[in-house]
Motif scaffolding. Structure first.
Motif, PDB file in Angstrom:
ATOM      1  N   ILE A 130     -58.711  49.410 -65.855  1.00 27.46           N
ATOM      2  CA  ILE A 130     -59.625  49.903 -64.608  1.00 27.46           C
ATOM      3  C   ILE A 130     -59.862  49.370 -63.786  1.00 27.46           C
ATOM      4  CG2 ILE A 130     -61.607  52.277 -65.020  1.00 27.46           C
ATOM      5  CD1 ILE A 130     -60.481  52.497 -67.408  1.00 27.46           C
ATOM      6  N   THR A 131     -59.230  48.771 -63.069  1.00 26.63           N
ATOM      7  CA  THR A 131     -59.839  47.286 -61.798  1.00 26.63           C
ATOM      8  C   THR A 131     -59.847  48.037 -60.579  1.00 26.63           C
ATOM      9  OG1 THR A 131     -56.993  46.776 -62.295  1.00 26.63           O
ATOM     10  CG2 THR A 131     -59.372  45.822 -63.805  1.00 26.63           C
ATOM     11  N   ARG A 132     -59.328  49.173 -60.237  1.00 18.89           N
ATOM     12  CA  ARG A 132     -58.911  49.182 -58.843  1.00 18.89           C
ATOM     13  C   ARG A 132     -60.367  49.808 -58.736  1.00 18.89           C
ATOM     14  NH1 ARG A 132     -54.562  49.882 -55.539  1.00 18.89           N
ATOM     15  NH2 ARG A 132     -54.558  50.734 -54.173  1.00 18.89           N
ATOM     16  N   LEU A 133     -60.366  49.904 -57.389  1.00 20.89           N
ATOM     17  CA  LEU A 133     -61.764  50.567 -56.317  1.00 20.89           C
ATOM     18  C   LEU A 133     -61.208  51.582 -55.643  1.00 20.89           C
ATOM     19  CD1 LEU A 133     -64.029  47.460 -56.820  1.00 20.89           C
ATOM     20  CD2 LEU A 133     -64.064  49.464 -58.496  1.00 20.89           C
ATOM     21  N   TYR A 134     -61.753  52.754 -55.594  1.00 20.98           N
ATOM     22  CA  TYR A 134     -61.506  53.724 -54.379  1.00 20.98           C
ATOM     23  C   TYR A 134     -62.337  53.312 -53.113  1.00 20.98           C
ATOM     24  CZ  TYR A 134     -58.354  56.587 -56.908  1.00 20.98           C
ATOM     25  OH  TYR A 134     -57.051  57.473 -57.950  1.00 20.98           O
ATOM     26  N   ILE A 135     -62.180  53.319 -51.748  1.00 16.54           N
ATOM     27  CA  ILE A 135     -62.766  53.206 -51.244  1.00 16.54           C
ATOM     28  C   ILE A 135     -63.660  54.311 -50.210  1.00 16.54           C
ATOM     29  CG2 ILE A 135     -63.208  52.344 -48.444  1.00 16.54           C
ATOM     30  CD1 ILE A 135     -60.548  50.583 -49.000  1.00 16.54           C
ATOM     31  N   PRO A 136     -64.569  54.437 -50.513  1.00 14.75           N
ATOM     32  CA  PRO A 136     -65.619  55.829 -50.077  1.00 14.75           C
ATOM     33  C   PRO A 136     -64.732  55.458 -48.639  1.00 14.75           C
ATOM     34  CG  PRO A 136     -67.474  54.545 -51.023  1.00 14.75           C
ATOM     35  CD  PRO A 136     -66.411  53.736 -50.618  1.00 14.75           C
ATOM     36  N   PHE A 137     -65.039  56.928 -48.276  1.00 16.36           N
ATOM     37  CA  PHE A 137     -64.904  57.802 -46.356  1.00 16.36           C
ATOM     38  C   PHE A 137     -63.074  57.406 -46.070  1.00 16.36           C
ATOM     39  CE2 PHE A 137     -69.314  56.387 -46.670  1.00 16.36           C
ATOM     40  CZ  PHE A 137     -69.775  57.593 -46.737  1.00 16.36           C
ATOM     41  N   ALA A 138     -62.287  57.018 -47.308  1.00 16.07           N
ATOM     42  CA  ALA A 138     -61.424  56.683 -47.050  1.00 16.07           C
ATOM     43  C   ALA A 138     -60.091  56.938 -47.443  1.00 16.07           C
ATOM     44  CB  ALA A 138     -60.856  54.590 -47.007  1.00 16.07           C
ATOM     45  N   GLY A 139     -60.528  58.322 -48.351  1.00 15.65           N
ATOM     46  CA  GLY A 139     -59.860  58.808 -48.713  1.00 15.65           C
ATOM     47  C   GLY A 139     -58.911  58.491 -50.515  1.00 15.65           C
ATOM     48  N   LYS A 140     -58.277  58.487 -51.163  1.00 12.59           N
ATOM     49  CA  LYS A 140     -58.035  57.589 -51.647  1.00 12.59           C
ATOM     50  C   LYS A 140     -57.193  55.991 -51.661  1.00 12.59           C
ATOM     51  CE  LYS A 140     -56.322  61.480 -54.900  1.00 12.59           C
ATOM     52  NZ  LYS A 140     -55.439  62.421 -55.892  1.00 12.59           N
ATOM     53  N   SER A 141     -57.371  55.176 -51.042  1.00 15.28           N
ATOM     54  CA  SER A 141     -57.191  54.270 -50.987  1.00 15.28           C
ATOM     55  C   SER A 141     -58.538  52.989 -51.531  1.00 15.28           C
ATOM     56  CB  SER A 141     -57.576  53.964 -48.679  1.00 15.28           C
ATOM     57  OG  SER A 141     -56.949  54.338 -48.001  1.00 15.28           O
ATOM     58  N   GLY A 142     -57.525  52.451 -51.931  1.00 15.77           N
ATOM     59  CA  GLY A 142     -58.297  51.122 -52.865  1.00 15.77           C
ATOM     60  C   GLY A 142     -58.029  49.879 -52.598  1.00 15.77           C
ATOM     61  N   PHE A 143     -58.366  49.008 -53.715  1.00 16.27           N
ATOM     62  CA  PHE A 143     -58.126  48.004 -53.371  1.00 16.27           C
ATOM     63  C   PHE A 143     -57.916  47.600 -55.191  1.00 16.27           C
ATOM     64  CE2 PHE A 143     -62.124  47.315 -52.103  1.00 16.27           C
ATOM     65  CZ  PHE A 143     -62.814  46.857 -52.755  1.00 16.27           C
ATOM     66  N   ASP A 144     -57.690  46.723 -55.415  1.00 19.46           N
ATOM     67  CA  ASP A 144     -57.123  46.390 -57.207  1.00 19.46           C
ATOM     68  C   ASP A 144     -58.407  44.586 -57.655  1.00 19.46           C
ATOM     69  OD1 ASP A 144     -56.187  45.024 -59.627  1.00 19.46           O
ATOM     70  OD2 ASP A 144     -54.937  47.012 -60.016  1.00 19.46           O
ATOM     71  N   ILE A 145     -59.147  44.455 -58.115  1.00 17.06           N
ATOM     72  CA  ILE A 145     -60.034  43.389 -58.143  1.00 17.06           C
ATOM     73  C   ILE A 145     -59.486  42.530 -59.350  1.00 17.06           C
ATOM     74  CG2 ILE A 145     -61.486  44.132 -56.151  1.00 17.06           C
ATOM     75  CD1 ILE A 145     -63.083  43.965 -58.748  1.00 17.06           C
ATOM     76  N   ILE A 188     -66.136  65.224 -56.646  1.00 17.13           N
ATOM     77  CA  ILE A 188     -65.452  64.673 -56.090  1.00 17.13           C
ATOM     78  C   ILE A 188     -64.130  64.169 -56.721  1.00 17.13           C
ATOM     79  CG2 ILE A 188     -64.988  62.321 -55.525  1.00 17.13           C
ATOM     80  CD1 ILE A 188     -67.978  62.662 -54.313  1.00 17.13           C
ATOM     81  N   LEU A 189     -64.597  63.862 -58.462  1.00 16.37           N
ATOM     82  CA  LEU A 189     -63.574  63.468 -59.133  1.00 16.37           C
ATOM     83  C   LEU A 189     -62.617  65.121 -59.282  1.00 16.37           C
ATOM     84  CD1 LEU A 189     -65.696  61.904 -62.658  1.00 16.37           C
ATOM     85  CD2 LEU A 189     -64.271  61.161 -60.440  1.00 16.37           C
ATOM     86  N   TYR A 190     -62.765  66.099 -59.289  1.00 11.32           N
ATOM     87  CA  TYR A 190     -62.498  67.428 -59.627  1.00 11.32           C
ATOM     88  C   TYR A 190     -60.968  67.177 -58.059  1.00 11.32           C
ATOM     89  CZ  TYR A 190     -60.639  72.215 -59.151  1.00 11.32           C
ATOM     90  OH  TYR A 190     -60.056  73.277 -58.490  1.00 11.32           O
ATOM     91  N   MET A 191     -61.722  66.885 -56.781  1.00 15.24           N
ATOM     92  CA  MET A 191     -61.104  67.083 -55.779  1.00 15.24           C
ATOM     93  C   MET A 191     -59.909  65.872 -55.683  1.00 15.24           C
ATOM     94  SD  MET A 191     -63.806  67.401 -53.337  1.00 15.24           S
ATOM     95  CE  MET A 191     -62.765  67.451 -51.679  1.00 15.24           C
ATOM     96  N   GLN A 192     -59.910  65.187 -57.089  1.00 12.50           N
ATOM     97  CA  GLN A 192     -58.999  63.122 -56.976  1.00 12.50           C
ATOM     98  C   GLN A 192     -58.198  64.024 -58.471  1.00 12.50           C
ATOM     99  OE1 GLN A 192     -62.000  60.361 -58.263  1.00 12.50           O
ATOM    100  NE2 GLN A 192     -61.821  60.508 -55.760  1.00 12.50           N
ATOM    101  N   GLY A 193     -58.716  65.241 -58.623  1.00 10.16           N
ATOM    102  CA  GLY A 193     -57.981  65.048 -59.922  1.00 10.16           C
ATOM    103  C   GLY A 193     -57.977  64.210 -61.035  1.00 10.16           C
ATOM    104  N   ASN A 194     -59.184  64.306 -61.744  1.00 14.80           N
ATOM    105  CA  ASN A 194     -60.037  63.579 -62.827  1.00 14.80           C
ATOM    106  C   ASN A 194     -60.627  64.154 -63.375  1.00 14.80           C
ATOM    107  OD1 ASN A 194     -60.909  61.531 -64.283  1.00 14.80           O
ATOM    108  ND2 ASN A 194     -61.139  60.013 -62.747  1.00 14.80           N
ATOM    109  N   GLY A 195     -60.347  64.237 -65.043  1.00 19.12           N
ATOM    110  CA  GLY A 195     -60.427  65.306 -65.822  1.00 19.12           C
ATOM    111  C   GLY A 195     -62.200  65.373 -66.167  1.00 19.12           C
ATOM    112  N   SER A 196     -62.328  63.610 -65.942  1.00 21.36           N
ATOM    113  CA  SER A 196     -63.668  63.605 -66.497  1.00 21.36           C
ATOM    114  C   SER A 196     -65.180  63.992 -65.287  1.00 21.36           C
ATOM    115  CB  SER A 196     -64.267  62.065 -66.430  1.00 21.36           C
ATOM    116  OG  SER A 196     -63.394  60.944 -66.925  1.00 21.36           O
ATOM    117  N   ALA A 197     -64.585  65.427 -64.722  1.00 20.22           N
ATOM    118  CA  ALA A 197     -64.553  65.757 -63.759  1.00 20.22           C
ATOM    119  C   ALA A 197     -65.995  66.980 -64.749  1.00 20.22           C
ATOM    120  CB  ALA A 197     -63.909  66.787 -62.691  1.00 20.22           C
ATOM    121  N   MET A 198     -65.212  67.106 -65.583  1.00 20.84           N
ATOM    122  CA  MET A 198     -65.645  68.187 -66.714  1.00 20.84           C
ATOM    123  C   MET A 198     -67.540  67.706 -67.208  1.00 20.84           C
ATOM    124  SD  MET A 198     -65.801  71.145 -68.291  1.00 20.84           S
ATOM    125  CE  MET A 198     -64.505  72.011 -68.738  1.00 20.84           C
ATOM    126  N   LEU A 199     -67.049  66.338 -67.853  1.00 22.68           N
ATOM    127  CA  LEU A 199     -68.045  65.631 -68.058  1.00 22.68           C
ATOM    128  C   LEU A 199     -69.341  65.782 -67.408  1.00 22.68           C
ATOM    129  CD1 LEU A 199     -68.330  64.822 -70.740  1.00 22.68           C
ATOM    130  CD2 LEU A 199     -67.683  62.056 -70.311  1.00 22.68           C
TER     131      LEU A 199
END
Length: 314
Positions: A130-145, A188-199
């Motif tokens: 879990i080392t990739r960060l999504y960039i706000p306001f850039a959709g699902k664009s991100g980078f791995d640190i 946001i998590l729901y729109m990203q398809g992340n199941g943690s949205a329920m939590l």
């Protein structure tokens, strides 16, 4: 969507039930909040039962486990870390009640506990990729640190936990602001398809029940038991989903609380003068004559509005 609503309702019911059976117990044990003498606006709040966070955190954990079972590693780690911060907060609150003062754990003790729990979360992120960060306001664009996730996660947890804790100074403030954050973040998590949205929605339901008894004039406070746990929970769902960079944006009011304290302390040490009448800044607004309800409404509204702007770019 029906599942999300069911989760919220289940958490609301569980939290309200636990609060209603916990509140009389806290009163019987005289687990009241000690109010600092120089906070004149809060002089009538002394003795209000604290540690109410135990109820809504227990509801989040119980309903979360029922919804996800024990097979989801991220959910289990989120609930475990939230539980860890709950214990730290409980120790702090317990010492305050036992000693009948506002001391609690010493600052260095809190930081040691927080650092230890944050390190567990950081190592978990690194070992599980879990080392990739999504960039706000850039959709699902991100980078791995890569390994850089370890110091970043530790910093995020310690900063977020303490900023949420500092925001817990008025009736409904931390609970209301956290609810707005978690509701937006769940979408946001729901729109990203992340199941943690329920939590997230489960947490919103549990907090909604708590706010029934916590809005001005509060019948119960969440205490550090609740505020440290909320900070840990918010950190977990943000970090484990790769959305850490959203915390200082949607959580802008938490950031302002933390920065106001830092600025006040540094400026006072250098000049022996204050920038604000009192820090965190919500106390400054209160001493300026604004009511608690108005301040809480502004915090929640700003959090929601910033969150809605973020939603437009997901």
């Amino acid at each position: 969507m029906k599942n999300f609503l069911a989760g919220m309702l289940a958490a609301f019911g569980a939290s309200l039930f636990l609060l209603l059976i916990t509140l009389p117990l806290l009163k019987r044990l005289k687990a009241g909040q000690y109010i600092l003498g120089y906070v004149k606006e809060h002089k009538d709040k002394g003795g209000t039962p604290t540690m109410g966070g135990l109820a809504f955190i227990a509801a989040i954990i119980a309903v979360g486990l029922c919804a996800f079972g024990v097979r989801d590693g991220k959910i289990n780690m989120t609930l475990a870390i939230t539980g860890g911060f709950t214990i730290v907060g409980f120790l702090d609150d317990f010492l305050k009640v036992y000693r009948k003062d506002n001391g609690g754990l010493k600052p260095y003790q809190k930081i040691i506990f927080q650092f230890a729990i944050a390190t567990v979360a950081a190592v978990y992120c690194y070992l599980n990729g879990i080392t990739r960060l999504y960039i706000p306001f850039a959709g699902k664009s991100g980078f791995d640190i890569d390994w850089g996730i370890i110091p970043l996660v530790i910093l995020i947890f310690i900063a977020t936990v303490n900023c949420v804790n500092l925001t817990d100074g008025l009736d409904g403030l931390a609970g209301g602001t956290s609810s707005a954050y978690l509701l937006i973040f769940g979408i946001i998590l729901y729109m990203q398809g992340n199941g943690s949205a329920m939590l997230c929605f489960i947490a919103v339901g549990a907090l909604a029940a708590f706010l029934l008894l916590n809005v001005n004039k509060a019948s119960v406070f969440m205490g550090d038991t609740g505020s440290l746990a909320l900070g840990g929970f918010i950190s977990c769902i943000s970090v484990f989903s790769g959305n850490s960079l959203y915390i200082p944006i949607i959580g802008i009011m938490f950031v302002i609380s933390g920065i106001s304290v830092i600025v006040q302390v540094i400026y006072y040490k250098r000049t022996r003068r204050r920038v604000f009448l009192m820090a965190p800044i919500h106390h400054h607004f209160q001493m300026k004559g604004h009511t608690e309800c108005k301040i809480v409404y502004a915090y929640v509204l700003i959090t929601a509005l910033v969150g809605i702007i973020c939603l437009l770019f997901v």
